[in-house]
Design a protein around this motif. Sequence first.
Motif, PDB file in Angstrom:
ATOM      1  N   ALA A   1       0.825  -1.206   0.000  1.00 16.04           N
ATOM      2  CA  ALA A   1       0.000   0.000   0.000  1.00 16.04           C
ATOM      3  C   ALA A   1       0.860   1.258   0.000  1.00 16.04           C
ATOM      4  CB  ALA A   1      -0.932  -0.012   1.215  1.00 16.04           C
ATOM      5  N   LEU A   2       1.966   1.228   0.744  1.00 13.16           N
ATOM      6  CA  LEU A   2       2.850   2.391   0.783  1.00 13.16           C
ATOM      7  C   LEU A   2       3.601   2.568  -0.540  1.00 13.16           C
ATOM      8  CD1 LEU A   2       4.329   1.977   4.375  1.00 13.16           C
ATOM      9  CD2 LEU A   2       2.688   3.718   3.617  1.00 13.16           C
ATOM     10  N   ALA A   3       3.919   1.462  -1.203  1.00 11.56           N
ATOM     11  CA  ALA A   3       4.646   1.531  -2.476  1.00 11.56           C
ATOM     12  C   ALA A   3       3.755   2.061  -3.598  1.00 11.56           C
ATOM     13  CB  ALA A   3       5.193   0.150  -2.841  1.00 11.56           C
ATOM     14  N   GLY A   4       2.493   1.754  -3.554  1.00  7.48           N
ATOM     15  CA  GLY A   4       1.544   2.219  -4.561  1.00  7.48           C
ATOM     16  C   GLY A   4       0.150   1.944  -4.051  1.00  7.48           C
ATOM     17  N   ALA A   5      -0.579   2.985  -3.705  1.00  5.00           N
ATOM     18  CA  ALA A   5      -1.800   2.815  -2.925  1.00  5.00           C
ATOM     19  C   ALA A   5      -3.031   2.457  -3.753  1.00  5.00           C
ATOM     20  CB  ALA A   5      -2.079   4.087  -2.120  1.00  5.00           C
ATOM     21  N   SER A   6      -2.885   2.188  -5.051  1.00  3.36           N
ATOM     22  CA  SER A   6      -4.071   1.945  -5.883  1.00  3.36           C
ATOM     23  C   SER A   6      -4.921   0.788  -5.366  1.00  3.36           C
ATOM     24  CB  SER A   6      -3.668   1.672  -7.333  1.00  3.36           C
ATOM     25  OG  SER A   6      -3.210   2.847  -7.944  1.00  3.36           O
ATOM     26  N   ASP A   7      -4.297  -0.353  -5.077  1.00  2.00           N
ATOM     27  CA  ASP A   7      -5.074  -1.511  -4.622  1.00  2.00           C
ATOM     28  C   ASP A   7      -5.764  -1.241  -3.292  1.00  2.00           C
ATOM     29  OD1 ASP A   7      -4.333  -2.843  -6.904  1.00  2.00           O
ATOM     30  OD2 ASP A   7      -3.260  -4.451  -5.892  1.00  2.00           O
ATOM     31  N   SER A   8      -5.039  -0.627  -2.353  1.00  2.00           N
ATOM     32  CA  SER A   8      -5.641  -0.373  -1.047  1.00  2.00           C
ATOM     33  C   SER A   8      -6.733   0.693  -1.148  1.00  2.00           C
ATOM     34  CB  SER A   8      -4.578   0.030  -0.017  1.00  2.00           C
ATOM     35  OG  SER A   8      -3.900   1.192  -0.416  1.00  2.00           O
ATOM     36  N   ARG A   9      -6.555   1.664  -2.026  1.00  3.71           N
ATOM     37  CA  ARG A   9      -7.604   2.666  -2.246  1.00  3.71           C
ATOM     38  C   ARG A   9      -8.866   2.002  -2.808  1.00  3.71           C
ATOM     39  NH1 ARG A   9      -6.752   8.342  -3.014  1.00  3.71           N
ATOM     40  NH2 ARG A   9      -4.632   8.939  -2.475  1.00  3.71           N
ATOM     41  N   LEU A  10      -8.670   1.149  -3.807  1.00  6.09           N
ATOM     42  CA  LEU A  10      -9.815   0.468  -4.417  1.00  6.09           C
ATOM     43  C   LEU A  10     -10.523  -0.428  -3.416  1.00  6.09           C
ATOM     44  CD1 LEU A  10      -8.286  -0.307  -7.899  1.00  6.09           C
ATOM     45  CD2 LEU A  10     -10.435   0.910  -7.513  1.00  6.09           C
ATOM     46  N   MET A  11      -9.745  -1.115  -2.587  1.00  9.20           N
ATOM     47  CA  MET A  11     -10.352  -1.987  -1.592  1.00  9.20           C
ATOM     48  C   MET A  11     -11.161  -1.178  -0.586  1.00  9.20           C
ATOM     49  SD  MET A  11      -8.904  -4.386   1.269  1.00  9.20           S
ATOM     50  CE  MET A  11      -9.088  -2.937   2.252  1.00  9.20           C
ATOM     51  N   LEU A  12     -10.604  -0.054  -0.155  1.00 12.88           N
ATOM     52  CA  LEU A  12     -11.306   0.794   0.803  1.00 12.88           C
ATOM     53  C   LEU A  12     -12.561   1.388   0.174  1.00 12.88           C
ATOM     54  CD1 LEU A  12     -11.126   1.823   3.692  1.00 12.88           C
ATOM     55  CD2 LEU A  12      -9.808   3.775   2.846  1.00 12.88           C
ATOM     56  N   ARG A  13     -12.460   1.835  -1.061  1.00 11.52           N
ATOM     57  CA  ARG A  13     -13.636   2.377  -1.761  1.00 11.52           C
ATOM     58  C   ARG A  13     -14.721   1.308  -1.888  1.00 11.52           C
ATOM     59  NH1 ARG A  13     -13.277   7.274  -4.047  1.00 11.52           N
ATOM     60  NH2 ARG A  13     -11.231   8.192  -4.441  1.00 11.52           N
ATOM     61  N   GLU A  14     -14.323   0.091  -2.192  1.00 15.26           N
ATOM     62  CA  GLU A  14     -15.298  -0.975  -2.383  1.00 15.26           C
ATOM     63  C   GLU A  14     -15.975  -1.351  -1.066  1.00 15.26           C
ATOM     64  OE1 GLU A  14     -17.342  -3.693  -5.014  1.00 15.26           O
ATOM     65  OE2 GLU A  14     -16.399  -1.729  -5.162  1.00 15.26           O
ATOM     66  N   LEU A  15     -15.232  -1.266   0.041  1.00 12.49           N
ATOM     67  CA  LEU A  15     -15.828  -1.535   1.347  1.00 12.49           C
ATOM     68  C   LEU A  15     -16.838  -0.449   1.723  1.00 12.49           C
ATOM     69  CD1 LEU A  15     -12.759  -2.761   3.425  1.00 12.49           C
ATOM     70  CD2 LEU A  15     -14.779  -4.097   2.853  1.00 12.49           C
TER      71      LEU A  15
ATOM     72  N   LEU B   1      -7.542  -3.795   7.861  1.00 12.10           N
ATOM     73  CA  LEU B   1      -7.446  -3.408   6.452  1.00 12.10           C
ATOM     74  C   LEU B   1      -7.755  -1.926   6.273  1.00 12.10           C
ATOM     75  CD1 LEU B   1      -9.182  -6.412   4.654  1.00 12.10           C
ATOM     76  CD2 LEU B   1      -6.748  -5.840   4.588  1.00 12.10           C
ATOM     77  N   GLY B   2      -8.780  -1.460   6.966  1.00 14.99           N
ATOM     78  CA  GLY B   2      -9.148  -0.053   6.868  1.00 14.99           C
ATOM     79  C   GLY B   2      -8.066   0.867   7.400  1.00 14.99           C
ATOM     80  N   ALA B   3      -7.483   0.502   8.540  1.00 14.76           N
ATOM     81  CA  ALA B   3      -6.423   1.329   9.123  1.00 14.76           C
ATOM     82  C   ALA B   3      -5.230   1.427   8.179  1.00 14.76           C
ATOM     83  CB  ALA B   3      -5.993   0.747  10.471  1.00 14.76           C
ATOM     84  N   ILE B   4      -4.831   0.301   7.602  1.00 16.01           N
ATOM     85  CA  ILE B   4      -3.686   0.298   6.689  1.00 16.01           C
ATOM     86  C   ILE B   4      -4.000   1.101   5.431  1.00 16.01           C
ATOM     87  CG2 ILE B   4      -2.317  -1.183   5.154  1.00 16.01           C
ATOM     88  CD1 ILE B   4      -2.461  -3.314   7.432  1.00 16.01           C
ATOM     89  N   SER B   5      -5.168   0.892   4.854  1.00 13.94           N
ATOM     90  CA  SER B   5      -5.547   1.607   3.637  1.00 13.94           C
ATOM     91  C   SER B   5      -5.603   3.111   3.882  1.00 13.94           C
ATOM     92  CB  SER B   5      -6.892   1.108   3.120  1.00 13.94           C
ATOM     93  OG  SER B   5      -6.817  -0.255   2.780  1.00 13.94           O
ATOM     94  N   TYR B   6      -6.191   3.497   4.995  1.00 12.94           N
ATOM     95  CA  TYR B   6      -6.294   4.921   5.318  1.00 12.94           C
ATOM     96  C   TYR B   6      -4.917   5.539   5.527  1.00 12.94           C
ATOM     97  CZ  TYR B   6      -7.931   9.237   7.436  1.00 12.94           C
ATOM     98  OH  TYR B   6      -8.165  10.557   7.700  1.00 12.94           O
ATOM     99  N   PHE B   7      -4.047   4.830   6.233  1.00 16.55           N
ATOM    100  CA  PHE B   7      -2.691   5.340   6.477  1.00 16.55           C
ATOM    101  C   PHE B   7      -1.942   5.510   5.169  1.00 16.55           C
ATOM    102  CE2 PHE B   7       1.825   4.903   7.498  1.00 16.55           C
ATOM    103  CZ  PHE B   7       1.961   5.848   8.496  1.00 16.55           C
ATOM    104  N   ALA B   8      -2.045   4.533   4.275  1.00 15.01           N
ATOM    105  CA  ALA B   8      -1.358   4.624   2.981  1.00 15.01           C
ATOM    106  C   ALA B   8      -1.887   5.798   2.164  1.00 15.01           C
ATOM    107  CB  ALA B   8      -1.522   3.315   2.207  1.00 15.01           C
ATOM    108  N   MET B   9      -3.192   6.007   2.195  1.00 14.76           N
ATOM    109  CA  MET B   9      -3.785   7.104   1.439  1.00 14.76           C
ATOM    110  C   MET B   9      -3.390   8.463   2.012  1.00 14.76           C
ATOM    111  SD  MET B   9      -7.560   5.458   0.744  1.00 14.76           S
ATOM    112  CE  MET B   9      -8.284   6.928   0.048  1.00 14.76           C
ATOM    113  N   ALA B  10      -3.031   8.503   3.288  1.00 16.52           N
ATOM    114  CA  ALA B  10      -2.667   9.767   3.932  1.00 16.52           C
ATOM    115  C   ALA B  10      -1.223  10.178   3.676  1.00 16.52           C
ATOM    116  CB  ALA B  10      -2.917   9.662   5.437  1.00 16.52           C
ATOM    117  N   GLN B  11      -0.437   9.346   3.021  1.00 13.06           N
ATOM    118  CA  GLN B  11       0.984   9.629   2.834  1.00 13.06           C
ATOM    119  C   GLN B  11       1.275  10.993   2.199  1.00 13.06           C
ATOM    120  OE1 GLN B  11       3.568   7.768   4.275  1.00 13.06           O
ATOM    121  NE2 GLN B  11       1.638   7.145   5.186  1.00 13.06           N
ATOM    122  N   PRO B  12       0.521  11.442   1.196  1.00 13.36           N
ATOM    123  CA  PRO B  12       0.832  12.760   0.638  1.00 13.36           C
ATOM    124  C   PRO B  12       0.662  13.903   1.638  1.00 13.36           C
ATOM    125  CG  PRO B  12      -0.556  11.510  -0.874  1.00 13.36           C
ATOM    126  CD  PRO B  12      -0.517  10.741   0.414  1.00 13.36           C
ATOM    127  N   VAL B  13      -0.175  13.705   2.658  1.00 13.22           N
ATOM    128  CA  VAL B  13      -0.453  14.764   3.628  1.00 13.22           C
ATOM    129  C   VAL B  13       0.540  14.748   4.795  1.00 13.22           C
ATOM    130  CG1 VAL B  13      -2.198  15.641   5.244  1.00 13.22           C
ATOM    131  CG2 VAL B  13      -2.884  14.728   3.027  1.00 13.22           C
TER     132      VAL B  13
END
Length: 199
Positions: free
Chosen positions: A93-107, A155-167
């Motif tokens: 997720a940290l290397a490229g958040a696309s999969d974790s973003r999609l998983m979080l969106r789908e949830l 899963l949610g915590a990891i996905s959210y953390f990865a998505m927050a990296q730019p901030v």
Amino acid sequence: MPETKGPEDFIAAATGLFAAKGYYGASIAMIAAELDLTKQALLHHFGSKDALYERVLTGVADRMMLLLMEVQEDAETPEKRLEAFFISYLEQALAGASDSRLMLRELLDDRQQDRAAERWFLRPVLQELVAMVQDAPAWHAAPPEQALAAVCDLLGAISYFAMAQPVLPRLPGQAGAVDAFRVQIMKRVRDLCSHGPQS
């Protein structure tokens, strides 16, 4: 002569746009423009936006299942398997958040609410993770819904953390945030396995 793009290029472009903008925010026109194609050319390959989205989500599920199989082969205990999966998922997720973003969106997205649960792309992944949690001795008597809640929480915590990296670079103390989060996830998995659903 321009390079010919194929279905894998289409999937890659769609994955990035669906991850960034969601199902509703990413249009066929946007994906086609990214590929320098017409909408008609893209639809010729996939038939519909839904079909393209399903291919994208199937790819996410396949990659997650591969990760699950790898950790089951390499780790001996339920705790070690879960720890290896969630840390590997975090690193990806940290290397490229696309999969974790999609998983979080789908949830979170109710787009598929009328669709049969048997066809939901995340179902086999979540079932496997729930089974891994229930393999831990402290979880043997727990109902599957409690294990599912624990899995979704991580899963949610990891996905959210990865998505927050730019901030994070704009926040104080961000330099060690990734290492601290990695340690926190490992501790949460160990606590989960050791103490069961009350942890």
